[in-house]
Design an enzyme around this catalytic site. Structure first.
Site, mmCIF file in Angstrom:
data_model
loop_
_atom_site.group_PDB
_atom_site.id
_atom_site.type_symbol
_atom_site.label_atom_id
_atom_site.label_comp_id
_atom_site.label_asym_id
_atom_site.label_seq_id
_atom_site.Cartn_x
_atom_site.Cartn_y
_atom_site.Cartn_z
ATOM 1 N N HIS A 1 0.844 -1.191 0.000
ATOM 2 C CA HIS A 1 0.000 0.000 0.000
ATOM 3 C C HIS A 1 0.882 1.245 0.000
ATOM 4 O O HIS A 1 1.641 1.479 0.938
ATOM 5 C CB HIS A 1 -0.918 0.018 1.228
ATOM 6 C CG HIS A 1 -2.110 -0.868 1.075
ATOM 7 N ND1 HIS A 1 -2.736 -1.475 2.147
ATOM 8 C CD2 HIS A 1 -2.811 -1.245 -0.021
ATOM 9 C CE1 HIS A 1 -3.750 -2.184 1.706
ATOM 10 N NE2 HIS A 1 -3.813 -2.057 0.393
ATOM 11 N N HIS B 1 3.890 0.011 4.538
ATOM 12 C CA HIS B 1 4.384 -1.290 5.004
ATOM 13 C C HIS B 1 3.245 -2.295 5.216
ATOM 14 O O HIS B 1 3.121 -2.910 6.267
ATOM 15 C CB HIS B 1 5.204 -1.123 6.281
ATOM 16 C CG HIS B 1 6.430 -0.288 6.077
ATOM 17 N ND1 HIS B 1 7.514 -0.714 5.327
ATOM 18 C CD2 HIS B 1 6.741 0.971 6.487
ATOM 19 C CE1 HIS B 1 8.436 0.230 5.304
ATOM 20 N NE2 HIS B 1 7.993 1.261 5.984
ATOM 21 N N HIS B 2 2.437 -2.452 4.180
ATOM 22 C CA HIS B 2 1.376 -3.460 4.178
ATOM 23 C C HIS B 2 1.713 -4.539 3.147
ATOM 24 O O HIS B 2 0.852 -4.989 2.402
ATOM 25 C CB HIS B 2 0.028 -2.815 3.836
ATOM 26 C CG HIS B 2 -0.430 -1.811 4.836
ATOM 27 N ND1 HIS B 2 -1.527 -0.996 4.627
ATOM 28 C CD2 HIS B 2 0.038 -1.477 6.071
ATOM 29 C CE1 HIS B 2 -1.711 -0.203 5.662
ATOM 30 N NE2 HIS B 2 -0.762 -0.475 6.558
ATOM 31 N N GLN B 3 2.946 -4.970 3.087
ATOM 32 C CA GLN B 3 3.372 -5.911 2.052
ATOM 33 C C GLN B 3 2.669 -7.264 2.208
ATOM 34 O O GLN B 3 2.551 -7.793 3.325
ATOM 35 C CB GLN B 3 4.883 -6.113 2.105
ATOM 36 C CG GLN B 3 5.687 -4.920 1.651
ATOM 37 C CD GLN B 3 5.998 -3.918 2.741
ATOM 38 O OE1 GLN B 3 5.537 -4.047 3.866
ATOM 39 N NE2 GLN B 3 6.802 -2.918 2.430
#
Length: 372
Positions: free
Chosen positions: A129, A331-333
Protein backbone atom coordinates in the site's frame (compact mmCIF):
# COMPACT_ATOMS: atom_id res chain seq x y z
CA UNK A 1 -20.56 14.78 -0.34
CA UNK A 2 -23.10 12.03 0.07
CA UNK A 3 -20.95 9.38 1.74
CA UNK A 4 -22.44 7.32 4.57
CA UNK A 5 -20.89 6.53 7.92
CA UNK A 6 -19.88 2.86 7.79
CA UNK A 7 -18.08 0.14 9.71
CA UNK A 8 -15.21 -0.32 7.28
CA UNK A 9 -14.42 -3.70 8.85
CA UNK A 10 -17.98 -4.76 8.16
CA UNK A 11 -20.01 -5.70 5.11
CA UNK A 12 -19.60 -2.40 3.26
CA UNK A 13 -16.48 -0.25 3.02
CA UNK A 14 -17.49 2.66 0.80
CA UNK A 15 -18.02 5.62 3.13
CA UNK A 16 -16.42 7.34 6.12
CA UNK A 17 -15.66 6.33 9.68
CA UNK A 18 -13.71 7.24 12.74
CA UNK A 19 -10.54 5.18 12.74
CA UNK A 20 -10.77 1.81 14.47
CA UNK A 21 -8.07 0.30 16.66
CA UNK A 22 -7.34 -2.68 18.86
CA UNK A 23 -7.17 -1.16 22.35
CA UNK A 24 -7.16 -2.49 25.87
CA UNK A 25 -7.33 -0.10 28.81
CA UNK A 26 -6.88 2.79 26.35
CA UNK A 27 -3.59 1.41 25.03
CA UNK A 28 -2.71 -0.26 21.76
CA UNK A 29 -3.10 -4.01 22.09
CA UNK A 30 -1.09 -6.24 19.75
CA UNK A 31 -1.87 -9.85 18.87
CA UNK A 32 1.09 -10.85 21.05
CA UNK A 33 -0.34 -9.00 24.03
CA UNK A 34 -3.91 -10.16 23.46
CA UNK A 35 -3.22 -13.84 22.80
CA UNK A 36 0.36 -15.05 23.13
CA UNK A 37 1.19 -13.32 26.40
CA UNK A 38 -1.88 -14.79 28.06
CA UNK A 39 -0.95 -18.29 26.90
CA UNK A 40 2.73 -18.22 27.82
CA UNK A 41 2.24 -20.27 31.00
CA UNK A 42 0.60 -23.18 29.20
CA UNK A 43 2.44 -26.44 29.49
CA UNK A 44 2.24 -27.13 25.77
CA UNK A 45 3.81 -23.80 24.77
CA UNK A 46 7.48 -22.90 24.94
CA UNK A 47 8.62 -19.43 23.83
CA UNK A 48 12.31 -19.00 23.02
CA UNK A 49 13.36 -15.36 22.89
CA UNK A 50 16.26 -13.80 20.97
CA UNK A 51 16.40 -16.78 18.64
CA UNK A 52 16.69 -16.71 14.83
CA UNK A 53 15.31 -19.57 12.78
CA UNK A 54 17.83 -20.25 10.03
CA UNK A 55 16.21 -23.08 8.07
CA UNK A 56 13.30 -25.47 7.88
CA UNK A 57 14.52 -29.06 8.08
CA UNK A 58 12.97 -30.96 5.17
CA UNK A 59 13.52 -34.60 4.33
CA UNK A 60 14.77 -34.52 0.70
CA UNK A 61 13.27 -37.96 -0.03
CA UNK A 62 9.79 -37.64 1.47
CA UNK A 63 9.60 -33.80 1.14
CA UNK A 64 8.32 -33.64 4.69
CA UNK A 65 9.09 -30.83 7.13
CA UNK A 66 10.70 -32.33 10.23
CA UNK A 67 11.55 -29.24 12.27
CA UNK A 68 13.68 -26.10 12.21
CA UNK A 69 17.23 -25.05 12.91
CA UNK A 70 17.73 -21.90 14.96
CA UNK A 71 20.54 -19.81 16.36
CA UNK A 72 20.63 -18.24 19.81
CA UNK A 73 23.56 -16.50 21.48
CA UNK A 74 25.94 -17.85 18.86
CA UNK A 75 24.86 -21.46 19.39
CA UNK A 76 22.88 -23.53 16.89
CA UNK A 77 19.99 -25.80 17.87
CA UNK A 78 17.41 -28.07 16.27
CA UNK A 79 13.71 -28.15 17.18
CA UNK A 80 11.87 -31.24 15.95
CA UNK A 81 8.19 -31.10 14.99
CA UNK A 82 5.80 -33.78 16.24
CA UNK A 83 3.02 -32.66 13.91
CA UNK A 84 3.80 -29.65 11.71
CA UNK A 85 6.05 -26.66 11.17
CA UNK A 86 4.19 -23.34 10.89
CA UNK A 87 6.10 -20.30 9.67
CA UNK A 88 4.86 -16.90 10.89
CA UNK A 89 7.87 -14.74 10.12
CA UNK A 90 6.03 -12.09 8.10
CA UNK A 91 5.88 -11.00 4.49
CA UNK A 92 9.68 -10.62 4.25
CA UNK A 93 11.11 -13.43 6.32
CA UNK A 94 8.69 -16.27 5.68
CA UNK A 95 9.64 -16.24 1.99
CA UNK A 96 13.27 -15.82 2.98
CA UNK A 97 13.08 -18.92 5.18
CA UNK A 98 11.34 -20.94 2.49
CA UNK A 99 14.03 -20.05 -0.05
CA UNK A 100 16.86 -20.73 2.39
CA UNK A 101 15.25 -24.14 2.92
CA UNK A 102 15.18 -24.97 -0.78
CA UNK A 103 11.62 -23.90 -1.59
CA UNK A 104 11.51 -21.17 -4.20
CA UNK A 105 12.25 -20.25 -7.82
CA UNK A 106 14.72 -22.77 -9.21
CA UNK A 107 16.73 -20.19 -11.15
CA UNK A 108 17.17 -17.93 -8.11
CA UNK A 109 18.09 -20.67 -5.65
CA UNK A 110 20.58 -22.05 -8.16
CA UNK A 111 22.24 -18.63 -8.30
CA UNK A 112 23.09 -19.02 -4.61
CA UNK A 113 23.90 -22.76 -4.76
CA UNK A 114 20.88 -23.64 -2.61
CA UNK A 115 19.66 -27.18 -3.38
CA UNK A 116 16.14 -26.98 -4.82
CA UNK A 117 13.58 -29.17 -3.07
CA UNK A 118 10.48 -27.56 -4.54
CA UNK A 119 10.32 -25.09 -7.42
CA UNK A 120 7.69 -22.54 -6.35
CA UNK A 121 7.41 -18.79 -7.15
CA UNK A 122 8.19 -17.72 -3.59
CA UNK A 123 8.69 -13.96 -3.30
CA UNK A 124 8.06 -13.34 -6.99
CA UNK A 125 5.12 -11.04 -6.34
CA UNK A 126 4.87 -8.46 -3.55
CA UNK A 127 2.03 -5.97 -3.33
CA UNK A 128 2.11 -3.00 -0.98
CA UNK A 129 0.00 0.00 0.00
CA UNK A 130 1.52 3.25 -1.21
CA UNK A 131 0.52 6.62 0.20
CA UNK A 132 1.28 10.28 -0.47
CA UNK A 133 2.04 12.55 2.54
CA UNK A 134 2.39 15.92 0.82
CA UNK A 135 -1.23 17.15 0.99
CA UNK A 136 -1.06 19.67 3.82
CA UNK A 137 -4.15 21.71 4.71
CA UNK A 138 -3.71 24.98 6.56
CA UNK A 139 -6.47 26.17 8.92
CA UNK A 140 -7.27 29.41 10.73
CA UNK A 141 -8.02 27.88 14.14
CA UNK A 142 -6.10 25.72 16.55
CA UNK A 143 -8.13 22.51 16.24
CA UNK A 144 -5.19 20.26 15.34
CA UNK A 145 -2.49 18.28 17.10
CA UNK A 146 0.69 20.14 17.96
CA UNK A 147 3.74 19.13 19.93
CA UNK A 148 2.31 21.05 22.88
CA UNK A 149 -0.78 18.80 22.77
CA UNK A 150 1.30 15.93 24.12
CA UNK A 151 2.16 17.39 27.50
CA UNK A 152 2.80 15.71 30.83
CA UNK A 153 -0.94 15.37 31.53
CA UNK A 154 -1.42 13.25 28.42
CA UNK A 155 1.37 10.93 29.52
CA UNK A 156 -0.17 10.70 33.00
CA UNK A 157 -3.49 9.68 31.43
CA UNK A 158 -1.78 7.12 29.21
CA UNK A 159 0.13 5.45 32.03
CA UNK A 160 -3.04 5.48 34.14
CA UNK A 161 -4.90 3.58 31.40
CA UNK A 162 -7.10 6.55 30.62
CA UNK A 163 -8.01 7.77 27.11
CA UNK A 164 -5.31 10.14 25.88
CA UNK A 165 -3.96 11.65 22.68
CA UNK A 166 -0.99 9.30 22.95
CA UNK A 167 -3.36 6.42 22.22
CA UNK A 168 -4.19 7.78 18.76
CA UNK A 169 -2.94 5.83 15.76
CA UNK A 170 -0.14 8.12 14.68
CA UNK A 171 -2.50 11.08 14.77
CA UNK A 172 -5.03 9.41 12.46
CA UNK A 173 -8.61 10.25 13.38
CA UNK A 174 -10.79 9.12 10.48
CA UNK A 175 -10.79 7.13 7.25
CA UNK A 176 -12.78 7.28 4.04
CA UNK A 177 -13.03 4.58 1.40
CA UNK A 178 -13.94 5.76 -2.09
CA UNK A 179 -14.54 4.26 -5.51
CA UNK A 180 -13.36 6.76 -8.11
CA UNK A 181 -14.53 4.68 -11.09
CA UNK A 182 -11.22 4.83 -12.95
CA UNK A 183 -10.09 1.23 -13.17
CA UNK A 184 -12.68 -0.45 -10.97
CA UNK A 185 -16.28 -0.54 -12.13
CA UNK A 186 -17.71 -2.31 -9.08
CA UNK A 187 -19.36 0.49 -7.06
CA UNK A 188 -19.01 -1.45 -3.80
CA UNK A 189 -15.27 -1.99 -4.22
CA UNK A 190 -13.04 0.85 -2.94
CA UNK A 191 -9.90 1.79 -4.82
CA UNK A 192 -8.58 4.49 -2.48
CA UNK A 193 -8.45 5.12 1.23
CA UNK A 194 -8.22 8.66 2.58
CA UNK A 195 -6.41 8.94 5.90
CA UNK A 196 -7.44 11.99 7.94
CA UNK A 197 -4.76 13.11 10.38
CA UNK A 198 -5.37 15.56 13.20
CA UNK A 199 -1.97 17.07 12.55
CA UNK A 200 0.88 16.40 10.15
CA UNK A 201 4.53 15.58 9.77
CA UNK A 202 5.29 19.02 11.20
CA UNK A 203 3.40 18.40 14.46
CA UNK A 204 6.40 16.83 16.19
CA UNK A 205 8.87 19.23 14.54
CA UNK A 206 10.03 16.48 12.20
CA UNK A 207 11.59 14.45 15.00
CA UNK A 208 9.72 11.14 14.67
CA UNK A 209 6.86 10.72 12.19
CA UNK A 210 8.58 11.95 9.06
CA UNK A 211 11.54 9.67 9.78
CA UNK A 212 9.27 6.63 9.74
CA UNK A 213 8.43 7.65 6.16
CA UNK A 214 12.12 8.31 5.38
CA UNK A 215 11.35 11.90 4.40
CA UNK A 216 14.69 13.58 3.75
CA UNK A 217 15.82 16.79 5.44
CA UNK A 218 15.63 18.54 2.06
CA UNK A 219 11.98 17.60 1.60
CA UNK A 220 10.99 18.30 5.19
CA UNK A 221 12.73 21.65 5.36
CA UNK A 222 11.07 22.83 2.16
CA UNK A 223 7.49 21.69 2.81
CA UNK A 224 6.85 21.16 6.53
CA UNK A 225 9.42 23.11 8.52
CA UNK A 226 7.98 26.55 7.58
CA UNK A 227 4.59 25.55 9.07
CA UNK A 228 5.81 23.96 12.31
CA UNK A 229 4.03 26.61 14.36
CA UNK A 230 0.99 26.88 12.09
CA UNK A 231 -2.44 25.25 12.32
CA UNK A 232 -2.40 22.51 9.72
CA UNK A 233 -3.58 18.95 9.18
CA UNK A 234 -3.14 16.35 6.47
CA UNK A 235 -5.17 13.94 4.37
CA UNK A 236 -3.14 11.08 2.92
CA UNK A 237 -4.51 9.14 -0.06
CA UNK A 238 -3.62 5.45 -0.23
CA UNK A 239 -4.05 3.03 -3.13
CA UNK A 240 -6.14 0.13 -1.85
CA UNK A 241 -5.61 -2.14 -4.85
CA UNK A 242 -2.46 -1.08 -6.73
CA UNK A 243 -1.72 -2.59 -10.10
CA UNK A 244 2.06 -2.31 -9.61
CA UNK A 245 3.89 -4.97 -7.65
CA UNK A 246 7.43 -5.83 -6.67
CA UNK A 247 9.30 -8.91 -5.49
CA UNK A 248 11.79 -10.29 -2.98
CA UNK A 249 15.15 -11.96 -3.62
CA UNK A 250 17.78 -13.39 -1.34
CA UNK A 251 20.91 -11.34 -1.04
CA UNK A 252 22.82 -14.22 0.46
CA UNK A 253 22.21 -17.73 1.73
CA UNK A 254 23.36 -16.45 5.13
CA UNK A 255 20.11 -16.20 7.17
CA UNK A 256 21.50 -13.21 9.06
CA UNK A 257 21.56 -11.14 5.86
CA UNK A 258 18.32 -9.32 5.11
CA UNK A 259 16.64 -10.14 1.77
CA UNK A 260 16.51 -7.62 -1.05
CA UNK A 261 13.14 -5.91 -1.52
CA UNK A 262 12.07 -4.42 -4.84
CA UNK A 263 8.93 -2.29 -4.48
CA UNK A 264 8.52 -1.37 -8.17
CA UNK A 265 5.96 1.25 -7.17
CA UNK A 266 4.05 3.16 -9.86
CA UNK A 267 5.37 0.94 -12.65
CA UNK A 268 2.16 -0.63 -14.00
CA UNK A 269 2.00 -0.71 -17.78
CA UNK A 270 -0.91 1.72 -18.22
CA UNK A 271 0.00 4.15 -15.41
CA UNK A 272 -3.28 3.33 -13.66
CA UNK A 273 -1.80 3.73 -10.18
CA UNK A 274 -0.69 7.29 -10.91
CA UNK A 275 -4.06 8.17 -12.47
CA UNK A 276 -5.92 6.77 -9.47
CA UNK A 277 -3.66 8.71 -7.11
CA UNK A 278 -4.32 11.96 -9.01
CA UNK A 279 -8.07 11.29 -8.92
CA UNK A 280 -7.83 10.82 -5.15
CA UNK A 281 -6.04 14.17 -4.86
CA UNK A 282 -8.91 15.79 -6.77
CA UNK A 283 -11.37 14.13 -4.37
CA UNK A 284 -9.45 15.57 -1.41
CA UNK A 285 -9.57 19.01 -2.98
CA UNK A 286 -13.36 18.68 -3.22
CA UNK A 287 -13.53 17.67 0.44
CA UNK A 288 -11.50 20.71 1.44
CA UNK A 289 -14.10 22.94 -0.25
CA UNK A 290 -17.01 21.55 1.80
CA UNK A 291 -18.59 23.82 4.43
CA UNK A 292 -17.15 21.69 7.25
CA UNK A 293 -13.61 22.51 6.11
CA UNK A 294 -14.27 26.04 4.86
CA UNK A 295 -15.55 26.89 8.31
CA UNK A 296 -11.84 26.93 9.18
CA UNK A 297 -10.75 28.53 5.88
CA UNK A 298 -9.04 25.29 4.81
CA UNK A 299 -6.43 25.82 2.09
CA UNK A 300 -4.15 23.33 0.36
CA UNK A 301 -0.52 24.26 0.94
CA UNK A 302 0.97 25.13 -2.44
CA UNK A 303 4.67 24.69 -1.70
CA UNK A 304 6.03 22.70 -4.65
CA UNK A 305 7.83 19.42 -4.05
CA UNK A 306 11.58 19.85 -4.63
CA UNK A 307 12.37 18.56 -8.10
CA UNK A 308 8.92 19.39 -9.50
CA UNK A 309 9.19 23.18 -9.73
CA UNK A 310 9.20 23.12 -13.54
CA UNK A 311 5.64 21.86 -13.59
CA UNK A 312 2.66 24.12 -12.95
CA UNK A 313 1.45 23.48 -9.41
CA UNK A 314 -1.79 21.47 -9.29
CA UNK A 315 -1.52 20.28 -12.88
CA UNK A 316 -1.67 16.53 -13.48
CA UNK A 317 1.99 16.43 -14.60
CA UNK A 318 2.96 18.22 -11.37
CA UNK A 319 1.13 15.66 -9.21
CA UNK A 320 2.70 12.76 -11.10
CA UNK A 321 6.12 14.28 -10.52
CA UNK A 322 5.32 14.83 -6.83
CA UNK A 323 4.07 11.26 -6.44
CA UNK A 324 7.21 9.83 -7.98
CA UNK A 325 9.36 11.98 -5.67
CA UNK A 326 7.45 11.65 -2.42
CA UNK A 327 5.09 8.63 -2.32
CA UNK A 328 5.79 6.44 0.74
CA UNK A 329 5.06 2.88 1.77
CA UNK A 330 2.70 2.12 4.65
CA UNK A 331 4.38 -1.29 5.00
CA UNK A 332 1.38 -3.46 4.18
CA UNK A 333 3.37 -5.91 2.05
CA UNK A 334 1.52 -9.09 1.07
CA UNK A 335 1.47 -11.98 -1.45
CA UNK A 336 5.10 -13.09 -1.13
CA UNK A 337 3.81 -16.58 -0.16
CA UNK A 338 0.54 -16.23 -2.02
CA UNK A 339 -2.48 -18.36 -1.15
CA UNK A 340 -4.34 -19.77 -4.13
CA UNK A 341 -5.78 -22.88 -5.79
CA UNK A 342 -3.47 -25.56 -7.09
CA UNK A 343 -3.97 -24.48 -10.71
CA UNK A 344 -2.77 -20.92 -9.91
CA UNK A 345 0.84 -20.74 -11.13
CA UNK A 346 1.59 -18.00 -8.57
CA UNK A 347 0.27 -19.90 -5.51
CA UNK A 348 2.60 -21.04 -2.73
CA UNK A 349 0.05 -22.27 -0.18
CA UNK A 350 -3.46 -23.68 -0.42
CA UNK A 351 -6.60 -22.45 1.36
CA UNK A 352 -5.46 -24.27 4.51
CA UNK A 353 -2.07 -22.51 4.31
CA UNK A 354 -0.21 -25.72 3.46
CA UNK A 355 2.85 -25.26 1.25
CA UNK A 356 2.33 -27.00 -2.07
CA UNK A 357 4.48 -30.08 -2.49
CA UNK A 358 5.87 -30.08 1.07
CA UNK A 359 4.20 -32.13 3.78
CA UNK A 360 3.67 -30.83 7.32
CA UNK A 361 4.60 -27.24 6.46
CA UNK A 362 2.32 -24.19 6.59
CA UNK A 363 2.72 -20.42 6.40
CA UNK A 364 0.40 -18.31 8.55
CA UNK A 365 1.02 -14.57 8.25
CA UNK A 366 0.42 -11.61 5.92
CA UNK A 367 2.62 -13.13 3.22
CA UNK A 368 -0.22 -15.49 2.19
CA UNK A 369 -2.72 -12.69 1.46
CA UNK A 370 -3.07 -12.90 -2.32
CA UNK A 371 -4.07 -9.30 -3.03
CA UNK A 372 -3.66 -5.98 -1.19
Amino acid sequence: MGYSYVDYNGYQQIGVSYVQATLQDSRRCSAEKAYLRKAQERGNLKIIKKALVTKVIINPITLEAEGVKYERDGMYYTAKARKEVILSAGAFHSPQLLMLSGIGPRYHLSELDIPVLKDLPVGQKMYDHLSFPELVITLNESIVFKASSFGINEFKKYFSNQPSLISTLGGVEALAYLNLNLTNRNPTYPDVELIFMGGGLHSDFGLITRKTFRITDRMYNRIWKPIENENACQILPMLVHPKSYGYIKLKSKDPHVQPKLYGNYLTDAYNEDVRTFIASIRAIQEIIQTPAFQRYNAQLLDTPVPGCELFRFDSDPYWECALRHLAVTLHHQVATCKMGPKHDPEAIVDSSLRVYGIKRLRVADASVIPLP
